[in-house]
Design a protein around this motif. Sequence first.
Motif, mmCIF file in Angstrom:
data_model
loop_
_atom_site.group_PDB
_atom_site.id
_atom_site.type_symbol
_atom_site.label_atom_id
_atom_site.label_comp_id
_atom_site.label_asym_id
_atom_site.label_seq_id
_atom_site.Cartn_x
_atom_site.Cartn_y
_atom_site.Cartn_z
ATOM 1 N N GLY A 1 -38.953 22.927 -7.600
ATOM 2 C CA GLY A 1 -37.831 23.137 -8.500
ATOM 3 C C GLY A 1 -36.884 21.964 -8.457
ATOM 4 O O GLY A 1 -37.200 20.889 -7.924
ATOM 5 N N ILE A 2 -35.722 22.170 -9.019
ATOM 6 C CA ILE A 2 -34.725 21.108 -9.077
ATOM 7 C C ILE A 2 -33.348 21.702 -8.802
ATOM 8 O O ILE A 2 -33.061 22.846 -9.172
ATOM 9 C CB ILE A 2 -34.746 20.415 -10.463
ATOM 10 N N PHE A 3 -32.524 20.922 -8.110
ATOM 11 C CA PHE A 3 -31.120 21.254 -7.936
ATOM 12 C C PHE A 3 -30.326 20.108 -8.538
ATOM 13 O O PHE A 3 -30.502 18.953 -8.152
ATOM 14 C CB PHE A 3 -30.756 21.434 -6.466
ATOM 15 N N ALA A 4 -29.470 20.440 -9.510
ATOM 16 C CA ALA A 4 -28.709 19.397 -10.198
ATOM 17 C C ALA A 4 -27.223 19.720 -10.136
ATOM 18 O O ALA A 4 -26.808 20.868 -10.295
ATOM 19 C CB ALA A 4 -29.154 19.296 -11.656
ATOM 20 N N VAL A 5 -26.438 18.670 -9.921
ATOM 21 C CA VAL A 5 -24.981 18.761 -9.955
ATOM 22 C C VAL A 5 -24.503 17.829 -11.063
ATOM 23 O O VAL A 5 -24.737 16.621 -11.005
ATOM 24 C CB VAL A 5 -24.354 18.338 -8.618
ATOM 25 N N LEU A 6 -23.871 18.401 -12.066
ATOM 26 C CA LEU A 6 -23.384 17.632 -13.212
ATOM 27 C C LEU A 6 -21.868 17.778 -13.290
ATOM 28 O O LEU A 6 -21.335 18.878 -13.141
ATOM 29 C CB LEU A 6 -24.012 18.143 -14.511
ATOM 30 N N ARG A 7 -21.170 16.669 -13.539
ATOM 31 C CA ARG A 7 -19.704 16.718 -13.626
ATOM 32 C C ARG A 7 -19.252 16.351 -15.027
ATOM 33 O O ARG A 7 -19.731 15.366 -15.614
ATOM 34 C CB ARG A 7 -19.071 15.765 -12.609
ATOM 35 N N ARG A 8 -18.346 17.158 -15.557
ATOM 36 C CA ARG A 8 -17.819 16.918 -16.905
ATOM 37 C C ARG A 8 -16.981 15.652 -16.921
ATOM 38 O O ARG A 8 -16.050 15.512 -16.124
ATOM 39 C CB ARG A 8 -16.969 18.122 -17.355
ATOM 40 N N ASN A 9 -17.300 14.740 -17.817
ATOM 41 C CA ASN A 9 -16.561 13.483 -17.908
ATOM 42 C C ASN A 9 -15.142 13.703 -18.434
ATOM 43 O O ASN A 9 -14.876 14.667 -19.140
ATOM 44 C CB ASN A 9 -17.297 12.530 -18.859
#
Length: 345
Positions: free
Chosen positions: A337-345
């Motif tokens: 699987g994948i673990f992703a951390v995305l931050r709003r610009n």
Amino acid sequence: MAGSISPMNGGSGTHSYARNSTWQRSGAAAVEDALKEAVMENLDLQKVLCDSKSNTFVVADLGCSVGPNSFHAMETIIKAVQRKCDKISLEFQVAFNDRIGNDFNTLFASLPEHGRRNYFAMAVAGSFYGNLFPSSSVHIAYSSASLNWLSKVPVGLTAEGSPAWNAAKIHYSGAPDAVARAYEEQFEEDMDIYFRCRAREIAAGGLILITMAAVPNRDVQHRMAHTLTFIEPVLIDMVKEGVLAQERVDLFNIPIIFPCIEEIRRLVEKNKCFEIVKMERLEVEGDAKNAVMHIRAALEGSLNNHFGNEIVEQVFERAIQHQHKLHSALMNTTSTGIFAVLRRN
């Protein structure tokens, strides 16, 4: 609609999702420390709160189902935020989101009492492939296992004569390339909508935390695909015996995809509203025990809508008789699987 999507089995009975979701729980548990780290290191608390006239911090679980997995993840995230904002007094609101037909009654009946939880709770019914919240009102959005579900069955799968006509199969695993491409195109369309909506709803500096089943490259079949294709020969046997019409099987497809990790990266970058802080591969040890019960908890509603309850009862009676074949396929395997951390610009 052929192969339409239904929520996970509600209630708390033998076949409920609440009692048959340990696979999903294992995936969530595998990233517990990573969730804490993501919040502590990457949430821009001053930025997300600077335009707010309230001291309410909002966390949204997009695809919460009926619990109890969601509750543990929300506690983990909120405790990390509390540690980070040690000198700031905040109240927490959790928005539990799932499709309109989700069993929110069971979800809220099993919710920890207010004195034993550190947040207020609300339900937000509707597809996350669309707008759900006011602009800039969410600080952290969390999706665990839910983004593997497409918004609908890809176009062409049920149209005889179409290059993607998926006769006698219920998934793209083992199907012609055109079928897999149809799934990929639908996934790209859905994720474009998902990221555009979240870009409007998440405050600048806020986070999206995602865990989902994924494959390292297109040549790899995901472990969970075995659980879907396992149902195919059961249905075909019922057709041969005259219990089920061939046309009914030809028109049924499960809208679940196991995307390539690099494809997920490409779609985030295409949106341009989120910075990829982390995107890492996960490996969760496989557990073949009670595999058929897990399939039933996830798919029974969709199968019921298409085939009817009487047929579905027969499907799972037969599946139990042949479950040793599925166990053999799943034994000693890991679920990627994948673990992703995305931050709003």
